[in-house]
Design an enzyme around this catalytic site. Structure first.
Site, mmCIF file in Angstrom:
data_model
loop_
_atom_site.group_PDB
_atom_site.id
_atom_site.type_symbol
_atom_site.label_atom_id
_atom_site.label_comp_id
_atom_site.label_asym_id
_atom_site.label_seq_id
_atom_site.Cartn_x
_atom_site.Cartn_y
_atom_site.Cartn_z
ATOM 1 N N CYS A 83 0.822 -1.221 0.000
ATOM 2 C CA CYS A 83 0.000 0.000 0.000
ATOM 3 C C CYS A 83 0.849 1.261 0.000
ATOM 4 O O CYS A 83 0.327 2.359 -0.195
ATOM 5 C CB CYS A 83 -0.919 -0.002 1.208
ATOM 6 S SG CYS A 83 -1.880 -1.509 1.320
ATOM 7 N N CYS A 206 -12.813 0.589 8.533
ATOM 8 C CA CYS A 206 -11.927 0.128 7.461
ATOM 9 C C CYS A 206 -12.102 0.974 6.210
ATOM 10 O O CYS A 206 -13.223 1.362 5.872
ATOM 11 C CB CYS A 206 -12.247 -1.319 7.086
ATOM 12 S SG CYS A 206 -12.251 -2.462 8.481
ATOM 13 N N LYS A 328 -9.831 6.366 4.058
ATOM 14 C CA LYS A 328 -11.099 5.943 4.642
ATOM 15 C C LYS A 328 -12.293 6.347 3.780
ATOM 16 O O LYS A 328 -13.209 5.558 3.575
ATOM 17 C CB LYS A 328 -11.197 6.573 6.041
ATOM 18 C CG LYS A 328 -12.412 6.220 6.824
ATOM 19 C CD LYS A 328 -12.409 4.773 7.251
ATOM 20 C CE LYS A 328 -13.795 4.334 7.651
ATOM 21 N NZ LYS A 328 -14.704 4.140 6.526
ATOM 22 N N HIS A 332 -8.948 3.763 -1.342
ATOM 23 C CA HIS A 332 -7.585 3.229 -1.230
ATOM 24 C C HIS A 332 -7.280 2.266 -2.383
ATOM 25 O O HIS A 332 -7.208 1.057 -2.182
ATOM 26 C CB HIS A 332 -7.431 2.562 0.136
ATOM 27 C CG HIS A 332 -6.046 2.107 0.470
ATOM 28 N ND1 HIS A 332 -4.902 2.678 -0.077
ATOM 29 C CD2 HIS A 332 -5.614 1.128 1.304
ATOM 30 C CE1 HIS A 332 -3.835 2.053 0.413
ATOM 31 N NE2 HIS A 332 -4.235 1.110 1.234
#
Lengths: 384, 125
Positions: A83, A206, A328, A332
């Site tokens: 990431c 998440c 968030k 992502h």
């Protein structure tokens, strides 16, 4: 070292998108090139940030993307650091321009995973952990961050409500970002009542799985000046590493790579955390933003949750964190995320961020890591 | 002598963990790490430890990766072995209430679920 700046940025919308991986990357790159006010052929090299190209049946991305940009003779390289790929690709581009190898470099980050579904995406992401001890022993990324959250809550007395406040804030910011994946106001109650994913984290703790691409153009400051281009300066760049597994961390409530990268970047920039006007940080899960703002030196250890509760990190607060909506709410798409943070900073420091503009911002920081922070890069930018 | 991953796994299946003890600085670490983490020596002796320890932190997974659907919800825990070395793995508990922090657990094997831990009966604290 040559001084380096960002002369252009472009992003697709983040979300569940119909375009394929190459089209997304090409669209973001085209927009970045156009925003820079250069010709496509001025780009001399490209770093492509991507993790799961194989999931959309395309690896060896650089020649494919460059060919579709009409730049068949311009070389590139794919960077993979989970990431954190985007910020780490940006760092490599920075180093190449600073060293004088190239004057103009494209960094484009892209990810395309939502078509694979939740179970497959969860599995693919788990390959970013030390698989023998973590993914291969049943833990997902929500589970790894949940384990950090449990340790943090136990040590510092933070609550599930405190974590939820991070999600509420970042969703408020994301509502103001037309390119955000999830534009929806939520309450602390919504977060607490959302289904458990990996206790103590719930669905609304998440970030989503997202598709999307972001691109930025770096240039030497000399090139930007001599061509009369608008730009923001890169004044600090840092890299850090942490043990790949949580089990090998001396302190499970902190991320050593963040601390190392931040220290280097602040030292190079000759500034302190208090000089930063806003930051885009890696809030893959609510607990992550709390840990990040402590490790970056913005708040003392154990006080990150307090800062959110008091509104310090909201837009309009003393230190807005994730005005874009963060991972968030903005989303992502993991290869794109770190590049997208730089695109946000570029827009903000040039006063082009619309409703989510951080007023008067002069100095901004980006923080993006791979996995549970096993790899990290921090960059600091200044308005000219 | 160096420990292969295959040998490491074979010991897990006996409920044991292979460690390296550094001859230079006495540091203990998992035998999957090939230089001493503290002093970088490669003069390492193999030590066998009973795979027992206490829970450092854990999670209960409700949304599992592929292959774990039949077990959910289940736990994954970081454990401090009695030697002070940490390890982690799958643990078949259904609720956070069933696994207090610091409770005793032990390694029972390695299979399709990975490293498998078990809570010791009635041994919390």
């Amino acid at each position: 070292m040559n001084r380096v700046c960002v002369i252009g940025a472009g992003s697709t919308k983040y979300g569940r998108l119909k375009e394929g991986i190459v089209e997304l990357a090409v669209n973001a790159s085209r927009d970045a090139i156009k925003s820079a006010g250069i010709e496509a052929r001025d780009v001399q090299y490209a770093f492509i940030s991507n993790v799961f190209g194989v999931a959309d049946r395309q690896v060896h991305l650089a020649p494919v993307i460059m060919s579709d940009l009409g730049l068949m003779n311009v070389p590139g390289l794919t960077v993979e650091s989970a990431c954190g790929s985007g910020s780490i690709a940006f760092r490599e581009a920075y180093a190449n321009v600073a060293a004088g190898f190239y004057d103009v470099v494209l960094v484009v980050g892209v990810e395309k995973v939502t078509h694979t579904g939740t179970a497959r995406s969860t599995t693919l992401f788990s390959y970013c952990s030390d698989f023998f001890y973590e993914g291969g022993s049943g833990v997902s990324f929500p589970g790894l961050f949940a384990s950090m959250a449990r340790a943090y809550m136990n040590r510092y007395g933070a609550t599930e409500e405190d974590l939820a406040m991070v999600a509420v804030k970042n969703h408020e910011h994301g509502l103001l970002n037309p390119k955000a994946h999830i534009r929806k106001r939520i309450t602390v109650g919504d977060v607490l009542e959302s289904p458990p994913v990996a206790s103590p984290l719930k669905l609304l703790d998440c970030c989503p799985f997202s598709d999307g691409a972001s691109a930025v153009i770096l240039a030497s400051e000399e090139y930007a000046k001599s061509h009369g281009l608008e730009y923001v300066q890169v004044i600090g760049s840092g890299r850090g590493a942490s043990p790949a597994t949580l089990q090998d961390r001396e302190d499970i409530t902190a991320i050593p790579s963040t601390r190392a990268a931040a220290q280097q970047a602040f030292k190079q920039a000759g500034i302190e955390p208090k000089d930063v006007d806003f930051a885009e940080v890696h809030d893959c899960f609510t607990i992550a933003e709390i840990v990040d703002v402590e490790d970056l030196g913005f708040f003392p250890k154990g006080k990150g949750a307090e800062a959110v509760k008091q509104g310090v990190t909201r837009l309009g607060g003393d230190l807005p964190i994730n005005p874009s909506g963060g991972l968030k709410s903005k989303g992502h798409p993991i290869g794109a995320t770190g590049v997208g943070q730089v695109a946000e900073v570029y827009e903000q420091l040039l006063g082009r961020a619309g409703e989510r503009q951080v007023k008067g911002a002069e100095i901004a920081l980006t923080h993006n890591f791979g996995a549970t922070g096993a790899s990290c890069a921090v960059h600091i930018f200044r308005r000219v | 002598m160096s420990v292969s991953r295959e040998e490491f796994i074979a010991k897990l299946n006996e409920g044991k963990v292979l460690l390296y003890r550094c001859r230079r600085c006495s540091n203990l670490q998992l035998a999957t790490i090939v230089f001493c983490r503290r002093c970088n020596s490669d003069a390492l002796d193999v030590v066998e430890e009973k795979g027992e320890g206490r829970v450092v932190t854990f999670t209960i997974l409700y949304v599992p990766p592929e292959g774990y659907e039949g077990y959910a919800p289940y736990g994954w825990a970081v454990v401090r072995l009695d030697s002070g070395v940490n390890i982690s793995g799958f643990i078949d508990v259904k609720s956070a209430k069933d696994l207090p922090l610091d409770s005793r657990v032990r390694i029972v094997g390695y299979d399709g679920r990975g490293i498998v831990l078990k809570a010791e009966d009635g041994s919390s604290k």
